[in-house]
Design a protein around this motif. Structure first.
Motif, short mmCIF file in Angstrom:
data_model
loop_
_atom_site.label_atom_id
_atom_site.label_comp_id
_atom_site.label_asym_id
_atom_site.label_seq_id
_atom_site.Cartn_x
_atom_site.Cartn_y
_atom_site.Cartn_z
N ILE A 1 10.87 -1.15 -7.65
CA ILE A 1 9.55 -1.11 -6.94
C ILE A 1 9.88 -0.29 -5.67
O ILE A 1 10.76 -0.56 -4.82
CB ILE A 1 9.09 -2.29 -6.47
CG1 ILE A 1 8.69 -3.11 -7.90
CG2 ILE A 1 7.75 -2.44 -5.69
CD1 ILE A 1 8.20 -4.85 -7.40
N VAL A 2 9.08 0.76 -5.63
CA VAL A 2 9.41 1.90 -4.10
C VAL A 2 8.17 1.94 -3.30
O VAL A 2 7.07 2.02 -3.57
CB VAL A 2 9.64 3.08 -4.73
CG1 VAL A 2 9.90 3.95 -3.61
CG2 VAL A 2 10.81 3.29 -5.66
N ASN A 3 8.54 0.86 -2.26
CA ASN A 3 7.43 0.93 -1.02
C ASN A 3 7.97 1.82 0.07
O ASN A 3 9.10 1.81 0.43
CB ASN A 3 7.31 -0.52 -0.61
CG ASN A 3 6.68 -1.62 -1.56
OD1 ASN A 3 5.84 -1.00 -2.26
ND2 ASN A 3 7.53 -2.70 -1.76
N PRO A 4 6.74 2.23 0.67
CA PRO A 4 7.01 3.07 1.78
C PRO A 4 8.08 2.64 2.94
O PRO A 4 7.61 1.34 3.23
CB PRO A 4 5.53 3.52 2.41
CG PRO A 4 4.82 3.27 1.08
CD PRO A 4 5.31 2.20 0.49
N GLY A 5 8.77 3.31 3.48
CA GLY A 5 9.63 2.85 4.47
C GLY A 5 10.68 1.84 4.43
O GLY A 5 11.10 0.94 5.15
N ALA A 6 10.84 1.32 2.99
CA ALA A 6 11.57 0.22 2.68
C ALA A 6 12.46 0.28 1.62
O ALA A 6 12.57 1.40 0.79
CB ALA A 6 10.58 -1.16 2.25
N GLU A 7 13.80 -0.38 1.48
CA GLU A 7 14.51 -0.22 0.38
C GLU A 7 14.00 -0.57 -0.76
O GLU A 7 13.06 -1.57 -1.02
CB GLU A 7 15.88 -1.19 0.77
CG GLU A 7 16.75 -0.70 1.91
CD GLU A 7 17.39 0.54 1.55
OE1 GLU A 7 17.97 0.74 0.30
OE2 GLU A 7 17.28 1.39 2.34
N PRO B 1 0.87 -1.19 0.03
CA PRO B 1 0.04 -0.15 -0.10
C PRO B 1 0.73 1.11 0.01
O PRO B 1 1.84 1.29 0.74
CB PRO B 1 -0.81 -0.29 1.19
CG PRO B 1 -0.93 -1.57 1.63
CD PRO B 1 0.38 -2.10 0.97
N GLY B 2 0.67 2.11 -0.98
CA GLY B 2 1.37 3.41 -1.06
C GLY B 2 2.55 3.18 -1.84
O GLY B 2 3.29 4.20 -2.07
#
Length: 636
Positions: free
Chosen positions: A309-315, A171-172
């Motif tokens: 792939i860019v996920n919130p709060g993750a590498e 999500p996000g």
């Protein structure tokens, strides 16, 4: 080579570029049976086929949440740079999308940068199997998602979730494509002085509803950009519609004194970004305008990329990448000091004035200048269509000498007027010289002598001789858009007589006349213009050079023109040779021309409506006196 770190750029195509990425979509499974029965499989296939067509809104309507689906599809595909074209297959096996999610494999084939920007794309699409096609195929990544179906009322729908694009999307999160370029590459003039550099800037941006702030913003940025007013900002905002409007990008020294005041204005945001900035904001030339495009082409040739792939709060999760290559600084053939001398020269005239200077030995464009009166007509120094008047006698006389119609020391009549092939041609102010050497008739710009000579030429003679000197030739020059001129094939008659003195259908730009003079000084061999060192123009013709004896004779005639003919006002310039021209233009005042060269610098000057070549001769003399000779080219 540059040793500074590389910088990156998000793809600029955005929503306007939703056309070019090829996505191959397949539904993966096991076993041999195809999906059958009322399971929503037809609707899932319809969703993928519609997505394949690029109609994201229609694809979204086949899902359980059309609004969320459309927003997610558009944002993710835009983040990858382009709209997908999909190829779909029904899954193998007996898995049912209404019971278990069906794996969806998406292959993103991302075109090379030169094909993703409509503003830079020219010509036809590359043929399949070509080198360009191979480059595009190398920018390929794959995502694996999953999709299921459910029945809503009496209709089957695709269960919407962003994980249709990839199961790793949270999500996000979103897909992302970034172009990697060596933005620390600079554009230098021929001495090594920077013309353009990648510079941190602050974008002064207004929200679409903040029109009441336009006057306040204009008042603050006025010192840096005097042309910006409250009204120009409002006009720009109206064109931008519901999008934020960038008023201006300011360098640190311009934004820092007004930053706090701007931040206090309602609707203003100040995002930081980079831009290729002209190092001297006062240096102006139509030739400079195309250099940023040449710079971008050079960077794109060595561009790298990264898809994630860019996920919130993750590498970020890498999908694919290629490293960026280093790019040498681009060295322009322009020289800042000579360009300034050219700009000073044209600014002395209240009439539209243009000056183009070219180095004959290399074809390098050294300076291009036009004053504000000429600017109102566009880049006329490079692309204008003007009758060249008597400067064209270089071509007419060259054609006559090369064909043997006249000899270099022949005696020719120069009456006050003459009737040839139904056309009466007078000399300026009806002067008459009697019978004189051709050299004298040329130096004094005797129209009647040229008219008589032209009557004996073959129809193609002037056109072919002009092409040998680059006039009427089409050049494709990296970083430069130009027009040289047009020279017709003329049968015996009034049209040929008029063409012989640079009137009628003969047209030229100041650039074209500078090419002519530079080619003459290049031992009569057509130059290939260039404005980026090492990137000469390609031409639509490859004419043979003028005969050496014809070149020598024309140089002798042009030396006499400066020493005792119509260009004596420039006789103090050492080694100068040249030719004057006065071109009639309807009922208005005639244009004044001068073409000339000394050392390794050839120049064409045009002053529109001057009614005489005298002001153009004086302008050229002033320019040569202050410009000096071109410096050696710096190393990139």
């Amino acid at each position: 080579m540059n040793a500074t770190p590389f910088r990156t750029r998000r793809s600029r195509s955005g929503a306007r570029g939703l056309v070019a990425v090829a996505l191959a979509v397949s539904l993966a499974g096991t076993g041999c049976a195809a999906l059958t029965g009322d399971t929503g499989s037809d609707e899932l296939q319809q969703f993928l086929t519609t997505l394949e067509s690029g109609d994201l809104a229609a694809a979204a309507e086949i899902t359980t949440d059309p609004d969320a689906a459309r927003e997610s599809l558009e944002s993710n595909i835009t983040a990858m740079g382009f709209s997908p074209t999909l190829s779909t297959d029904t899954p193998e096996g007996d898995r049912r999308p209404d019971k278990d999610p069906v794996p969806v494999e998406i292959t993103w084939d991302i075109p090379a940068p030169e094909d993703d920007d409509p503003e830079s794309a020219e010509g036809d699409e590359p043929e399949a199997g070509s080198e360009d096609d191979a480059t595009e195929q190398s920018r390929t990544v794959t995502t694996t998602g999953e999709a299921g179906t459910t029945k809503v009322g009496e209709e089957w729908k695709v269960d919407w979730a962003p994980t249709i694009l990839d199961t790793r999307l949270e999500p996000g999160g979103s897909l992302s494509f970034t172009e990697l370029m060596d933005y620390d590459t600079s554009v230098l003039d021929r001495t090594g002085a920077p013309l353009f550099q990648w510079t941190p800037v602050t974008a002064v941006t207004l929200a679409p509803e903040a029109t009441d702030s336009a006057d306040a913003v204009a008042g603050l940025v006025d010192d840096a950009e005097p042309t910006i007013t409250g009204q120009t900002i409002r006009d720009g905002m109206a064109e931008a519609g519901e999008q934020p409007y960038q008023v201006v990008a300011l360098r640190p020294e311009d934004i820092d004194p007004i930053r706090e005041q701007l931040e206090a204005i309602p609707g203003v945001t100040l995002p930081e970004q980079g831009d290729l900035i002209r190092t001297d904001s006062d240096l102006s030339s139509p030739a400079i305008d195309g250099l940023p495009n040449a710079w971008l082409d050079a960077l794109r040739a060595e561009a790298g990329w990264s898809a994630e792939i860019v996920n919130p709060g993750a590498e970020p999760i890498e999908l694919g990448s290629a490293p960026v290559g280093e790019v040498d600084d681009l060295v322009s053939t322009l020289e800042t000091g000579i360009q300034q001398a050219a700009s000073d020269a044209v600014s002395s005239s209240s009439s539209p004035a243009s000056l183009v200077a070219i180095q004959p030995s290399t074809g390098g464009v050294v300076a291009v200048a036009q004053n504000s009166a000429a600017d109102q007509q566009g880049p006329v120094s490079l692309e204008g269509h003007f009758p060249p008047g008597s400067t064209f006698k270089v071509v007419t006389t060259g054609a006559a000498l090369e064909s043997g119609v006249v000899g270099p020391d022949e005696m020719v009549p120069c009456p006050a007027s003459i009737s040839v092939s139904g056309r009466t041609i007078p000399n300026d102010d009806d002067f008459a010289l009697g019978t004189v050497p051709l050299e004298t008739a040329f130096a004094r710009s005797c129209n009647t002598s040229q008219a008589a000579i032209s009557d004996r030429l073959e129809p193609e003679a002037m056109k072919e001789t002009a092409a040998k000197l680059g006039l009427g030739v089409d050049f494709v020059t990296p970083g430069l858009t130009t027009y040289t001129g047009a020279v017709p094939v003329t049968e015996q008659g009034p049209g040929r007589v008029e063409a012989a003195i640079g009137q009628g259908e003969v047209l030229a730009s100041p650039f074209g006349m500078a090419v002519m003079q530079a080619s003459l000084e290049n031992d009569g061999r057509m130059i290939l213009p260039q404005i980026i060192d090492g990137e000469p123009a390609t031409a639509n013709q490859s004419p043979e050079p003028l005969a050496p004896e014809v070149v020598d004779t024309l140089r002798r005639y042009m030396e006499q023109t400066v020493q005792s003919g119509t260009a004596t006002a420039a006789s103090s310039v050492p080694g100068l040779i040249g030719k004057t021209g006065t071109a009639e233009v309807g009922s208005g005042d005639a244009h004044g021309w001068f073409v000339g060269s000394t050392g390794d610098l050839a120049v064409a000057v045009l002053i529109e409506g001057a009614d005489s070549s005298g002001p153009a001769v004086e302008m050229a003399a002033d320019f040569f006196s202050s410009a000096g000779q071109p410096a050696p080219l710096a190393a990139g």
